[in-house]
Scaffold this motif. Structure first.
Motif, PDB file in Angstrom:
ATOM      1  N   TYR A 115       0.827  -1.202   0.000  1.00  0.00           N
ATOM      2  CA  TYR A 115       0.000   0.000   0.000  1.00  0.00           C
ATOM      3  C   TYR A 115       0.870   1.264   0.000  1.00  0.00           C
ATOM      4  O   TYR A 115       1.942   1.298   0.610  1.00  0.00           O
ATOM      5  N   SER A 118      -2.298   5.000   3.738  1.00  0.00           N
ATOM      6  CA  SER A 118      -3.045   4.282   4.770  1.00  0.00           C
ATOM      7  C   SER A 118      -3.402   5.198   5.932  1.00  0.00           C
ATOM      8  O   SER A 118      -2.880   6.303   6.064  1.00  0.00           O
ATOM      9  N   ARG A 141     -11.282   0.356   2.780  1.00  0.00           N
ATOM     10  CA  ARG A 141     -10.636   0.885   1.575  1.00  0.00           C
ATOM     11  C   ARG A 141     -11.359   2.147   1.144  1.00  0.00           C
ATOM     12  O   ARG A 141     -12.584   2.168   1.085  1.00  0.00           O
ATOM     13  N   ILE A 142     -10.610   3.189   0.860  1.00  0.00           N
ATOM     14  CA  ILE A 142     -11.190   4.447   0.389  1.00  0.00           C
ATOM     15  C   ILE A 142     -10.664   4.716  -1.014  1.00  0.00           C
ATOM     16  O   ILE A 142      -9.446   4.814  -1.233  1.00  0.00           O
ATOM     17  N   THR A 143     -11.567   4.825  -1.965  1.00  0.00           N
ATOM     18  CA  THR A 143     -11.211   5.168  -3.334  1.00  0.00           C
ATOM     19  C   THR A 143     -11.335   6.683  -3.514  1.00  0.00           C
ATOM     20  O   THR A 143     -11.707   7.406  -2.576  1.00  0.00           O
ATOM     21  N   THR A 144     -11.079   7.159  -4.716  1.00  0.00           N
ATOM     22  CA  THR A 144     -11.235   8.582  -4.998  1.00  0.00           C
ATOM     23  C   THR A 144     -12.669   9.032  -4.740  1.00  0.00           C
ATOM     24  O   THR A 144     -12.908  10.065  -4.100  1.00  0.00           O
ATOM     25  N   TYR A 160       1.692   8.145   3.975  1.00  0.00           N
ATOM     26  CA  TYR A 160       1.782   7.748   2.569  1.00  0.00           C
ATOM     27  C   TYR A 160       3.235   7.604   2.141  1.00  0.00           C
ATOM     28  O   TYR A 160       4.155   8.086   2.818  1.00  0.00           O
ATOM     29  N   ILE A 186      -5.158  10.800  -2.911  1.00  0.00           N
ATOM     30  CA  ILE A 186      -6.041   9.710  -3.330  1.00  0.00           C
ATOM     31  C   ILE A 186      -6.050   9.533  -4.852  1.00  0.00           C
ATOM     32  O   ILE A 186      -6.390   8.460  -5.363  1.00  0.00           O
ATOM     33  N   ARG A 187      -5.638  10.552  -5.571  1.00  0.00           N
ATOM     34  CA  ARG A 187      -5.558  10.434  -7.029  1.00  0.00           C
ATOM     35  C   ARG A 187      -4.406   9.533  -7.453  1.00  0.00           C
ATOM     36  O   ARG A 187      -4.373   9.035  -8.578  1.00  0.00           O
ATOM     37  N   ASP A 190      -5.220   4.405  -3.622  1.00  0.00           N
ATOM     38  CA  ASP A 190      -6.320   4.203  -2.686  1.00  0.00           C
ATOM     39  C   ASP A 190      -5.774   4.185  -1.261  1.00  0.00           C
ATOM     40  O   ASP A 190      -4.587   3.901  -1.031  1.00  0.00           O
ATOM     41  N   CYS A 191      -6.649   4.472  -0.301  1.00  0.00           N
ATOM     42  CA  CYS A 191      -6.256   4.555   1.099  1.00  0.00           C
ATOM     43  C   CYS A 191      -6.839   3.366   1.857  1.00  0.00           C
ATOM     44  O   CYS A 191      -8.031   3.065   1.727  1.00  0.00           O
ATOM     45  N   TYR A 192      -6.008   2.697   2.672  1.00  0.00           N
ATOM     46  CA  TYR A 192      -6.425   1.487   3.369  1.00  0.00           C
ATOM     47  C   TYR A 192      -6.331   1.658   4.878  1.00  0.00           C
ATOM     48  O   TYR A 192      -5.409   2.294   5.388  1.00  0.00           O
TER      49      TYR A 192
END
Length: 258
Positions: A115, A118, A141-144, A160, A186-187, A190-192
């Motif tokens: 990742y 996060s 999980r966070i997407t754009t 990050y 986030i572009r 993805d954030c976990y």
């Protein structure tokens, strides 16, 4: 070029003399020792600057940058990010604290899964640094799309990988500047969620965004999308409205009693 194992910790500071020593001590207590703490003094007037200098005297991993005039947390974070030398970028405000294994656990989590972005769970404290009994988590999980829906990560929990994300800079907005950062990152990735409570957030301190009413929060969210993200007025309004809805969802799903 970034150091492959170094963590650069970003800490803007403005009049947090009551809290900043405990925040820095929580960094020094980390089981992961390869870090630099970049404190950007935004023209403190309460002795915070002197407190940081006294701690820095015995720990050269702490770097202190002083602004010539007060410019706000967004500009302070931008400057610290330009100065950062580490591969891993982490954030800690000067009134919050980390658990001792925060960096070690989060880096291991990111390396294990590959990742680049996060965040972790955290618990809330009141302005007297007493636990409120609330634990805050978020989506795994966070997407754009998900990040535009709501600012799920707590700033004090985010990390990050700068080797994958690159240098991030935001416009000098007065509030929601951490959210503006996540919308940039986030572009790229993805954030976990690392679903472990590894930080302590101070809620209710004078001047904190959490002490303001809903009218001010709505205005700042609109300003974020309209000016920092340069979206049209209708789109900014829709995103602002969506944030209100998902804010209720967060309270229902992701804030728990300890």
């Amino acid at each position: 070029m970034s150091n492959n194992e170094l963590v650069s910790i970003i800490m803007p500071s403005y009049n947090c003399a009551r809290y900043i020593e405990a925040s820095i001590r929580s960094v020094q207590a980390q089981t992961y020792s390869d870090w630099e703490l970049i404190v950007v003094d935004d023209c403190n007037t309460d002795g915070s600057y002197e407190t940081v200098l006294s701690i820095q005297h015995d720990d050269q991993r702490i770097r202190v940058l002083r602004q010539e005039r007060r410019q706000g947390a967004a500009t302070a974070r931008n400057r610290a990010l330009r100065e950062a030398r580490g591969r891993w970028i982490a954030f800690l405000d000067s009134d919050d604290q980390w658990e001792p294994e925060k960096l070690e656990r989060q880096i291991a989590f990111m390396k294990k899964h590959g990742y680049a972005f996060s965040y972790t769970a955290y618990q809330e404290m009141n302005e007297h640094l007493q636990p409120t009994g609330k634990l805050v988590t978020g989506p795994r999980r966070i997407t754009t799309v998900g990040m535009y829906a709501f600012c799920w990560p707590g700033c004090l929990t985010v990390m990050y990988d700068a080797s994958k994300v690159g240098l991030v800079q935001i416009k000098p907005i007065h509030k929601n500047n951490d959210y503006a950062l996540w919308l940039k990152v986030i572009r790229k990735a993805d954030c976990y969620l690392l679903d472990e409570c590894l930080a302590r957030y101070t809620r209710g301190r004078s001047g904190s965004i959490t002490t303001h009413g809903y009218g001010a929060l709505i205005k700042w969210h609109y300003f974020l999308f309209r000016h920092a993200e340069e979206r049209s007025a209708p789109v900014s309004f829709l995103l602002m409205f969506g944030n209100l809805i998902f804010g209720v969802l967060k309270k229902l799903m992701y804030i728990k009693k300890l």
